[in-house]
Enzyme design. Structure first.
Site, PDB file in Angstrom:
ATOM      1  N   LYS B  76     -15.572  22.262  27.760  1.00 50.59           N
ATOM      2  CA  LYS B  76     -16.820  21.500  27.710  1.00 50.59           C
ATOM      3  C   LYS B  76     -16.635  20.159  28.418  1.00 50.59           C
ATOM      4  O   LYS B  76     -15.588  19.515  28.263  1.00 50.59           O
ATOM      5  CB  LYS B  76     -17.173  21.269  26.231  1.00 50.59           C
ATOM      6  CG  LYS B  76     -18.506  20.597  25.974  1.00 50.59           C
ATOM      7  CD  LYS B  76     -18.766  20.510  24.462  1.00 50.59           C
ATOM      8  CE  LYS B  76     -20.144  19.983  24.143  1.00 50.59           C
ATOM      9  NZ  LYS B  76     -20.399  19.939  22.679  1.00 50.59           N
ATOM     10  N   SER B 151     -24.803  22.147  21.275  1.00 47.85           N
ATOM     11  CA  SER B 151     -24.685  21.562  22.587  1.00 47.85           C
ATOM     12  C   SER B 151     -23.616  22.229  23.467  1.00 47.85           C
ATOM     13  O   SER B 151     -23.655  22.055  24.688  1.00 47.85           O
ATOM     14  CB  SER B 151     -24.350  20.082  22.460  1.00 47.85           C
ATOM     15  OG  SER B 151     -23.071  19.891  21.885  1.00 47.85           O
ATOM     16  N   SER B 175     -22.733  22.347  16.973  1.00 45.45           N
ATOM     17  CA  SER B 175     -22.673  22.528  18.435  1.00 45.45           C
ATOM     18  C   SER B 175     -21.637  23.531  18.931  1.00 45.45           C
ATOM     19  O   SER B 175     -21.638  23.865  20.112  1.00 45.45           O
ATOM     20  CB  SER B 175     -22.412  21.188  19.119  1.00 45.45           C
ATOM     21  OG  SER B 175     -23.597  20.440  19.166  1.00 45.45           O
TER      22      SER B 175
END
Lengths: 95, 484
Positions: B76, B151, B175
Site C-alpha cells: 500500500k 482504504s 481498511s
C-alpha cells in the site's frame, strides 16, 4: 447542532484550509449531517465513566537520553518545495 | 511456469527454496500480469525494473534464511519506502520521496522480499471504497463497475487479481478487513502495538495498524510473523514475543469458546449476511468449537465514537502538511495564505471533511461535548470486550454489512459510506486483533467475509479458527482475468 456557515468559516480558519463560497455551502450540509450522526452519543450517560487514555495496558518504555542520529540536514531538506542552502524558505513574514 | 502468479505465498516461498523456479521467474510472472492490469488502476508507482534486478541478485546469492526469501511484494502506498515515491493517495504528497524506510516494509526486506510497487489507496487511508484517491478509483476484479473496498483497495484488488503474491495494508477502522471481504481475500488487523507504525503515513495514531493481506490463512500467518515485532522507534509498539504463527497454525479448535454478539444483527441487514454468519457458526461447531451468545451492549455507539476520535487525531496528524517541508505547495501572498491555499489545493473532499470535523470536535467550547465524550464511550466499548473475553476465546461476526457496491453509489453520502465499517470499527477502538476470511458468495456471485475478533496479542487463535472456516467454506475465486 448544525454547522452553519459562520462556524464553518471559523473552523476552516483554525484548520488552515481556504474554502470558496460554493464549497462552504456543500460542506456545511455534509458536516451538519456528520455532527448529527455523532451526537448519538449524547443518549448515553457517561457521568461515571473515565475517558480512555490508552488502549494498551502497558506503560510506555523509557529510553536513555542519548543522541543516536543527526547530521541528516540534507535528507530533511530534500523534499522541500523551496529551500535556500540550509533553510526552508517561506513567504516573507516580517515587513 | 505461467501459473506461478496463481500460487499462494507459501507455495512460492517453498518453490524458490526447492529451486522449482527462480525468484526471477516468479517476479516476471507477476510483472507480466501487472503490466496488463491498467484497467484495475492498482499501481501508483511500479518498481518492475528494480524488482527484476533484485530477483536476479537473489538468484545469484541464494540466501534462504528469511521467511520471504526471493519474493516480490507490492505494498500500500501509505508505507514510506526509501527513494521510492510515497503518496498516501494524495495530491499533497504527489512528489514525496522518503529518505527512510518504514519499519514494517523494512521487516519484509530483512526477510528476503523486495518491492514490486506501491499500491493505490484512499487518500490518507480515509475511505471505504478507494474512491477518494487522487490517483483515481481502483476496480474490483469481481466486476468493472465495483469498488474493491477501502482504504487498502489497491492492495486487495492487486492480490485478488494475482498481481502480487501477498501484500500489506493498514487498518484504522476496517481498511484491511473490508476490502479483503469485498475481494475474497484474507486480511488481518493485528493487536494495536503488534507491528510498528514508524514510517507509515499517519491517519489516526491510536487506531492505525499495519497488517497482512493474503490469498489464504496459512499465508496470512507467515506474513504476520514477518512484519510483527517491537520497534524502539514506535513507543506504542509492544515488546512481547512474536509467535511462530505459521508453524503453530492448526485447524484443531476443539473446545474453543466462540462468542456471537447479538448486537451485530443490525437493522436491514441482508438475509445473505445473516445466512453467512449462521454458516460460519456451523463450520466452527463442526470443528468442535463451543458457541456462546454474548452481548456487547455499546456496539451501536462504536461508529459515532470512531467518527469523533479518528477525525480528531487526523486533524492533528495532518497539520504537518503545510507546503514547507515536503509535498505540494501553492502560491500565497503571505505565510498564512500559502498554508491555506496549499491545504485547499492539496487535500481532497473527504480529507477536508475529516480535518474540519476533527478541528471542530477539538475546538474550544466543544472538546468536552464531543472528544472527551467519545473517549468515555470508547472506554465502555473496550470494557464490553474485556467482559466478553472472560467467557469466550474469540468472537465471530460478519466482516461487512454488504458485498462490494457499485462505484459512485455512496460517494455523495458520507454517512452511508461510514456505515460500511459498522462491524470492523469496534476492534480498532479496542485495539484488538481481527481477521476477515472469505466464507461464501452472495446471490450476485460476490464474495462475503466472516470476521473473527480475538483477545489482545492472541492472533494465533483467530488464525486457527479462520483456518477451520477456510477448510470448510472451501471458497474459490470465480472470475476470469477480464481486464487483461
Amino acid at each position: 447542532m448544525s454547522i452553519d456557515k459562520k462556524t464553518l468559516k471559523h473552523i476552516s480558519k483554525l484548520a488552515r484550509i481556504s474554502l470558496d463560497e460554493k464549497k462552504i455551502a456543500s460542506l456545511s450540509k455534509d458536516l451538519s449531517s456528520i455532527v448529527k450522526f455523532i451526537e448519538k452519543l449524547n443518549k448515553l450517560n457517561t457521568d461515571q465513566t473515565k475517558p480512555l487514555t490508552s488502549i494498551i495496558n502497558a506503560s510506555l518504555k523509557s529510553r536513555n537520553d542519548e543522541v543516536k542520529d543527526g547530521k541528516i540536514r540534507d535528507q530533511i531538506l530534500k523534499n522541500s518545495p523551496e529551500k535556500n542552502e540550509e533553510f526552508f524558505v517561506v513567504p516573507k513574514v516580517i515587513e | 511456469m505461467s501459473n506461478i502468479s496463481e500460487f499462494t505465498l507459501c507455495k512460492i516461498v517453498s518453490g524458490i527454496k526447492k529451486k522449482d523456479f527462480t525468484s526471477e521467474e516468479v517476479t516476471e510472472s507477476f510483472i507480466k500480469n501487472s503490466k496488463k492490469s491498467k484497467k484495475l488502476n492498482v499501481y501508483i508507482t511500479n518498481c518492475f525494473d528494480e524488482a527484476i534486478s533484485s530477483a536476479k541478485k537473489f538468484d545469484k546469492r541464494g540466501d534462504f534464511k528469511g521467511l520471504l526469501s526471493g519474493v516480490p511484494i507490492a505494498v500500500k502506498d501509505l508505507f514510506c519506502t526509501k527513494n521510492v515515491k510515497t503518496t498516501a493517495g494524495s495530491k499533497i504528497l504527489h512528489n514525496f520521496i522518503p529518505t527512510y524506510e518504514s519499519t514494517v516494509t523494512n521487516n519484509l526486506w530483512s526477510h528476503g522480499a523486495f518491492l514490486l510497487g506501491k499500491l493505490n489507496c484512499d487518500e490518507f487511508a480515509m475511505g471505504s471504497s478507494n474512491e477518494t484517491s487522487f490517483f483515481g478509483n481502483v476496480i474490483n476484479p469481481y466486476g468493472e463497475k465495483l469498488v474493491p473496498g477501502g482504504s487498502s483497495g489497491g492492495s486487495a484488488s492487486a492480490l485478488a487479481a494475482d498481481l502480487t503474491p501477498a501484500t500489506i495494508g493498514t487498518d484504522t477502522g476496517g481498511s484491511i478487513r473490508q476490502p479483503a471481504s469485498f475481494t475474497g481475500t484474507v486480511g488481518l488487523k493485528p493487536t494495536y502495538g503488534r507491528c510498528s507504525r514508524w514510517g507509515i503515513v499517519a491517519f489516526a495514531s491510536s487506531l492505525d495498524q499495519a497488517g497482512p493481506m493474503t490469498k489464504n490463512v496459512q499465508d496470512c500467518a507467515l506474513l504476520l510473523e514477518a512484519i510483527s515485532g517491537y520497534d524502539p522507534k514506535d513507543s506504542t509498539s509492544i515488546d512481547t514475543k512474536v509467535e511462530n504463527y505459521s508453524s503453530q497454525l492448526t485447524e484443531k479448535v476443539k473446545g474453543l469458546k466462540i462468542g456471537i454478539p447479538k448486537e451485530y444483527r443490525v437493522d436491514n441487514m441482508p438475509n445473505e449476511i445473516d445466512n453467512l454468519w449462521r454458516k460460519g457458526i456451523d463450520y466452527l461447531k463442526d470443528a468442535g468449537a463451543i458457541i456462546k451468545n454474548i452481548s456487547l451492549p455499546h456496539t451501536m455507539y462504536a461508529l459515532a465514537t470512531y467518527y469523533i476520535v479518528a477525525p480528531a487525531e487526523a486533524s492533528s496528524n495532518l497539520a504537518r502538511y503545510d507546503g514547507v517541508k515536503y509535498g505540494h505547495r501553492a502560491k500565497g501572498n503571505n505565510l498564512t495564505e500559502m498554508y491555506e491555499n496549499t491545504r485547499s489545493e492539496g487535500f481532497g473532499d473527504e480529507v477536508k471533511r475529516r480535518i474540519l470535523i476533527g478541528t471542530y470536535v477539538l475546538s474550544s467550547g466543544y472538546y468536552d461535548a464531543y472528544y472527551l465524550k467519545a473517549q468515555k464511550v470508547r472506554q465502555l466499548i473496550k470494557s464490553d470486550f474485556n467482559k466478553a473475553f472472560n467467557d469466550v476465546d474469540a468472537i465471530l461476526t460478519p466482516s461487512t454489512p454488504t458485498s462490494a457496491f457499485k462505484i459512485g453509489d455512496k460517494k455523495d453520502d458520507p454517512i452511508s459510506m461510514y456505515l460500511n465499517d459498522i462491524f470492523t470499527v469496534p476492534a480498532n477502538l479496542s485495539g484488538l486483533p481481527a481477521i476477515s476470511v472469505p466464507a461464501g458468495y452472495d446471490k450476485n456471485n460476490l464474495p462475503l467475509g466472516l470476521q473473527l475478533i480475538g483477545k489482545a496479542f492472541d492472533e494465533q487463535t483467530i488464525l486457527n479458527l479462520s483456518l477451520a472456516i477456510e477448510k470448510r467454506a472451501n471458497f474459490k475465486k470465480n472470475f476470469k482475468a477480464w481486464w487483461s
